[in-house]
Write a protein that holds these residues in place. Sequence first.
Motif, PDB file in Angstrom:
ATOM      1  N   THR A   1      -1.609   9.912   2.788  1.00  0.00           N
ATOM      2  CA  THR A   1      -1.919   9.610   4.208  1.00  0.00           C
ATOM      3  C   THR A   1      -2.022   8.001   4.623  1.00  0.00           C
ATOM      4  OG1 THR A   1      -4.232   8.975   4.021  1.00  0.00           O
ATOM      5  CG2 THR A   1      -3.273  11.431   4.466  1.00  0.00           C
ATOM      6  N   ILE A   2      -2.022   7.662   5.520  1.00  0.00           N
ATOM      7  CA  ILE A   2      -2.020   6.029   5.857  1.00  0.00           C
ATOM      8  C   ILE A   2      -3.325   5.486   5.138  1.00  0.00           C
ATOM      9  CG2 ILE A   2      -2.751   4.350   7.728  1.00  0.00           C
ATOM     10  CD1 ILE A   2      -1.009   5.438   9.342  1.00  0.00           C
ATOM     11  N   LYS A   3      -4.479   6.180   5.322  1.00  0.00           N
ATOM     12  CA  LYS A   3      -5.576   6.035   4.587  1.00  0.00           C
ATOM     13  C   LYS A   3      -5.429   5.638   2.882  1.00  0.00           C
ATOM     14  CE  LYS A   3     -10.560   8.113   4.933  1.00  0.00           C
ATOM     15  NZ  LYS A   3     -11.207   9.371   5.220  1.00  0.00           N
TER      16      LYS A   3
ATOM     17  N   GLY B   1      -5.481  -2.484  -0.040  1.00  0.00           N
ATOM     18  CA  GLY B   1      -6.543  -3.210   0.348  1.00  0.00           C
ATOM     19  C   GLY B   1      -6.502  -3.680   1.798  1.00  0.00           C
ATOM     20  N   LEU B   2      -5.774  -3.103   2.445  1.00  0.00           N
ATOM     21  CA  LEU B   2      -5.835  -3.477   4.001  1.00  0.00           C
ATOM     22  C   LEU B   2      -6.445  -2.457   4.819  1.00  0.00           C
ATOM     23  CD1 LEU B   2      -2.106  -4.968   4.231  1.00  0.00           C
ATOM     24  CD2 LEU B   2      -4.264  -6.244   4.172  1.00  0.00           C
ATOM     25  N   SER B   3      -6.547  -2.721   5.867  1.00  0.00           N
ATOM     26  CA  SER B   3      -7.149  -1.512   6.796  1.00  0.00           C
ATOM     27  C   SER B   3      -6.109  -0.404   7.361  1.00  0.00           C
ATOM     28  CB  SER B   3      -7.890  -2.211   7.905  1.00  0.00           C
ATOM     29  OG  SER B   3      -6.962  -2.320   8.941  1.00  0.00           O
ATOM     30  N   ILE B   4      -6.605   0.572   7.688  1.00  0.00           N
ATOM     31  CA  ILE B   4      -5.663   1.395   8.378  1.00  0.00           C
ATOM     32  C   ILE B   4      -4.995   1.159   9.493  1.00  0.00           C
ATOM     33  CG2 ILE B   4      -5.959   3.936   9.547  1.00  0.00           C
ATOM     34  CD1 ILE B   4      -7.799   4.823   7.820  1.00  0.00           C
ATOM     35  N   ALA B   5      -5.737   0.381  10.400  1.00  0.00           N
ATOM     36  CA  ALA B   5      -4.897  -0.143  11.655  1.00  0.00           C
ATOM     37  C   ALA B   5      -3.994  -0.988  11.242  1.00  0.00           C
ATOM     38  CB  ALA B   5      -5.819  -0.858  12.286  1.00  0.00           C
ATOM     39  N   THR B   6      -3.984  -1.818  10.206  1.00  0.00           N
ATOM     40  CA  THR B   6      -2.681  -2.562   9.868  1.00  0.00           C
ATOM     41  C   THR B   6      -1.645  -2.100   9.339  1.00  0.00           C
ATOM     42  OG1 THR B   6      -4.708  -4.296   9.197  1.00  0.00           O
ATOM     43  CG2 THR B   6      -2.276  -4.741   8.563  1.00  0.00           C
ATOM     44  N   ILE B   7      -2.049  -1.053   8.600  1.00  0.00           N
ATOM     45  CA  ILE B   7      -0.807  -0.138   8.310  1.00  0.00           C
ATOM     46  C   ILE B   7      -0.076   0.562   9.355  1.00  0.00           C
ATOM     47  CG2 ILE B   7      -0.274   1.420   6.745  1.00  0.00           C
ATOM     48  CD1 ILE B   7      -1.683  -0.575   5.180  1.00  0.00           C
ATOM     49  N   SER B   8      -0.935   1.016  10.110  1.00  0.00           N
ATOM     50  CA  SER B   8      -0.269   1.753  11.087  1.00  0.00           C
ATOM     51  C   SER B   8       0.606   0.841  12.154  1.00  0.00           C
ATOM     52  CB  SER B   8      -1.557   2.296  12.157  1.00  0.00           C
ATOM     53  OG  SER B   8      -0.847   2.684  13.402  1.00  0.00           O
ATOM     54  N   LYS B   9       0.003  -0.358  12.246  1.00  0.00           N
ATOM     55  CA  LYS B   9       0.699  -1.414  13.051  1.00  0.00           C
ATOM     56  C   LYS B   9       2.363  -1.617  12.314  1.00  0.00           C
ATOM     57  CE  LYS B   9      -1.588  -4.649  15.177  1.00  0.00           C
ATOM     58  NZ  LYS B   9      -2.351  -6.027  15.098  1.00  0.00           N
ATOM     59  N   TYR B  10       2.086  -1.846  11.283  1.00  0.00           N
ATOM     60  CA  TYR B  10       3.019  -2.006  10.349  1.00  0.00           C
ATOM     61  C   TYR B  10       4.482  -1.175  10.646  1.00  0.00           C
ATOM     62  CZ  TYR B  10       6.453  -2.255   6.458  1.00  0.00           C
ATOM     63  OH  TYR B  10       7.560  -2.434   5.686  1.00  0.00           O
TER      64      TYR B  10
ATOM     65  N   LYS C   1       5.606  -2.019  -0.447  1.00  0.00           N
ATOM     66  CA  LYS C   1       5.562  -1.662  -2.051  1.00  0.00           C
ATOM     67  C   LYS C   1       4.784  -0.501  -2.087  1.00  0.00           C
ATOM     68  CE  LYS C   1       3.952  -3.407  -6.420  1.00  0.00           C
ATOM     69  NZ  LYS C   1       2.767  -4.435  -6.493  1.00  0.00           N
ATOM     70  N   VAL C   2       3.500  -0.572  -1.814  1.00  0.00           N
ATOM     71  CA  VAL C   2       2.641   0.730  -1.764  1.00  0.00           C
ATOM     72  C   VAL C   2       3.194   1.970  -1.089  1.00  0.00           C
ATOM     73  CG1 VAL C   2       0.289   1.663  -1.053  1.00  0.00           C
ATOM     74  CG2 VAL C   2       0.632  -0.816  -1.804  1.00  0.00           C
ATOM     75  N   ILE C   3       3.732   1.819  -0.016  1.00  0.00           N
ATOM     76  CA  ILE C   3       4.473   3.018   0.634  1.00  0.00           C
ATOM     77  C   ILE C   3       5.257   3.646  -0.126  1.00  0.00           C
ATOM     78  CG2 ILE C   3       5.918   3.725   2.420  1.00  0.00           C
ATOM     79  CD1 ILE C   3       4.500   2.037   4.435  1.00  0.00           C
TER      80      ILE C   3
ATOM     81  N   GLU D   1       4.834   9.284   3.809  1.00  0.00           N
ATOM     82  CA  GLU D   1       5.701   9.377   4.924  1.00  0.00           C
ATOM     83  C   GLU D   1       4.752   9.859   6.015  1.00  0.00           C
ATOM     84  OE1 GLU D   1       8.259  12.715   4.224  1.00  0.00           O
ATOM     85  OE2 GLU D   1       9.935  11.574   3.362  1.00  0.00           O
ATOM     86  N   VAL D   2       5.236   9.238   7.441  1.00  0.00           N
ATOM     87  CA  VAL D   2       4.249   9.478   8.390  1.00  0.00           C
ATOM     88  C   VAL D   2       4.151  11.098   8.810  1.00  0.00           C
ATOM     89  CG1 VAL D   2       4.078   9.412  10.961  1.00  0.00           C
ATOM     90  CG2 VAL D   2       5.130   7.491   9.550  1.00  0.00           C
ATOM     91  N   ASN D   3       2.809  11.174   9.049  1.00  0.00           N
ATOM     92  CA  ASN D   3       2.718  12.760   9.494  1.00  0.00           C
ATOM     93  C   ASN D   3       3.202  12.890  10.830  1.00  0.00           C
ATOM     94  OD1 ASN D   3       1.737  15.367  10.467  1.00  0.00           O
ATOM     95  ND2 ASN D   3       0.015  15.371   8.985  1.00  0.00           N
ATOM     96  N   GLU D   4       4.263  13.380  11.105  1.00  0.00           N
ATOM     97  CA  GLU D   4       4.855  13.496  12.769  1.00  0.00           C
ATOM     98  C   GLU D   4       3.760  14.562  13.547  1.00  0.00           C
ATOM     99  OE1 GLU D   4       7.172  12.143  13.729  1.00  0.00           O
ATOM    100  OE2 GLU D   4       8.784  11.411  12.037  1.00  0.00           O
TER     101      GLU D   4
END
Lengths: 336, 336
Positions: free
Chosen positions: B4-6, B13-22, B38-40, B46-49
């Motif tokens: 998950t994004i989490k 080391g970043l926040s969920i919000a940032t990842i989502s924005k990216y 890289k982490v992804i 993969e996004v959970n549609e």
Amino acid sequence: MSVTIKDVASKSGLSIATISKYINGGNVLEENRKIIDKVIKELGFEVNEIARGLKTSKTKTIGLLIPSLENIFFTSIVSNIESVLIKSGYSTIICDYKEDKDLEKQKLDFLLKKMVDGIITMPMGNDSEAIKSVIKRNIPVVLIDRALRDIDCDTVLVDNLNAAYNAIEQLIILGHKRIGIICGPDEIYTAQERLKGYERVHEDYNMSIDSSLVKKGDYQVESGYRLLSELIKMEEPPTAILVTNYEMTLGALMAVNEGNVKIPDDISFIGFDNLQLSKVVKPPLSIVIQPVQQIGEVAANTILKRLKGDTSNFPSMIRLKTELIMKESVQKLETN
Amino acid sequence: MSVTIKDVASKSGLSIATISKYINGGNVLEENRKIIDKVIKELGFEVNEIARGLKTSKTKTIGLLIPSLENIFFTSIVSNIESVLIKSGYSTIICDYKEDKDLEKQKLDFLLKKMVDGIITMPMGNDSEAIKSVIKRNIPVVLIDRALRDIDCDTVLVDNLNAAYNAIEQLIILGHKRIGIICGPDEIYTAQERLKGYERVHEDYNMSIDSSLVKKGDYQVESGYRLLSELIKMEEPPTAILVTNYEMTLGALMAVNEGNVKIPDDISFIGFDNLQLSKVVKPPLSIVIQPVQQIGEVAANTILKRLKGDTSNFPSMIRLKTELIMKESVQKLETN
DNA sequence: TTGTACGCGTTATCAC
DNA sequence: GTGATAACGCGTACAA
């Protein structure tokens, strides 16, 4: 936007939990049961499948992966599958991979990403690895029309071997000695099996095979056309021919028409897959019919069964029978 | 279960919000951008549609509602639609209503319940009400092949009127005076238009219509068979005939074959919809070809456009041209 | 039997 | 540019 359980709850004076339980068939007081029922109807409430899916990680969706949508044999099966599944509330996402192995993998990934609860597919390549990984993820898979080696997976197919066997056998019984066959690609399961049938019946009748009568096509119209042309131009052409799928049958008939060859006088002809075609051409075509309706129904019911968690006799391998319809396109040969 | 994004957040080391924005294309520091990327990849995230769908109330799914899956004309269109949509990440839920009006409504409801983002349909009845209510819910709808009256809706169709017009015109030019037509059902839009084409060209050439030459079928094989049989048994049969869809063309050919009628000597013949067929029968069939690929592409692109919120020139009405392929099945008539 | 509270994975809003 | 946090609608312990 739309009506939620919350709305039903507040209007009925009960809690969300109770409504949810009711919806999912739990025990609720007869009294409340009536109230809920009424409110649901009044509000026109419908479960939000997608929210439910988030929780249950079930989408009530089956992925269907087929080689082509422009092939009536495949789409008939699809149609029957869809009819059965929709009755159980499942929708089907249909992907065709246009007979392309790369696309096949791509679309399989696509379906997985869409979180389908199960997959019904007609595999083309032998990428059993991809399928295996799906099964490993506990997503039920049903293979139709084509089997895959080295894999434990429910499979529904037709008895391709005996389909060809029986057709050729009829030709033999009618006195034919030089019988041609236009096969599909070596890699494709059904093609292998149909060829095996051709070979086995020759063995059983103690007839040797003239390999120049065994033509390998690609299940497309053009190859049927080209290969039948080759056959009739031979010095010693076959007296009878079996063409092993619909598209090639179409092509072969084109070749017959253009080549000034007469059916059945010059060559006896048995086609495949499409009953309507057999009635349009003259003389009426003998044909091997596959049980498309059964294939679809059996495949759909199999995956439904697995979805319910019923793992009895896994992996199941169901082999349906074809039907051979003999018409005037086949001639009895004088034995001299 | 899945990544998950989490997970991505904590590992990067970043926040969920940032990842989502990216993920959704927002602005992120070049530095972080690299890390996330890289982490992804490492985690295979993969996004959970479906979770996304819960939030956005978009399912990235288009509903396709067609009369039948056992009709190559329809499925070809479907295939092309699917090809275009999948490139934009949309999946298609295909429902066929088996030419049944009740089923049509039922399946439309089914699609709505599945929360499709848009619907592409070939309507059968004139239940514009059902469609209207969909549009009112702000769900884009594209009609293909058949138009609906009293409704503001994007529509993609072929110029059926001129398709028939041009075919008949050719026959007239070749000297035919008594030209028959086998039409589809009165209720179906394409049938109405094709008949209009027949009528208009007669007007334009100042020819009166013998109504006994205008036969109304139901777009099924059997009716083509029956109606052509009737035509050739007439005291004064037509010298040429246009059959207005594929199935009836098939049936009509059966009748020709069984009736000991010769094409084109006894009757000139123009069929519809299937190029392959034209090559299989002898002599090669003249045929009206519909632009199935274009229909699919235009329809898919139209709905994609609406989905993006582009409402320019709504409702659009696109009318694609057919192609008339003349072969030996049509004979020049001696003018006497 | 019924109700409360929380979690599912994302996105959107707002502070910072 | 980034990070908490509140939704989205439903299922499910757990407590009442």
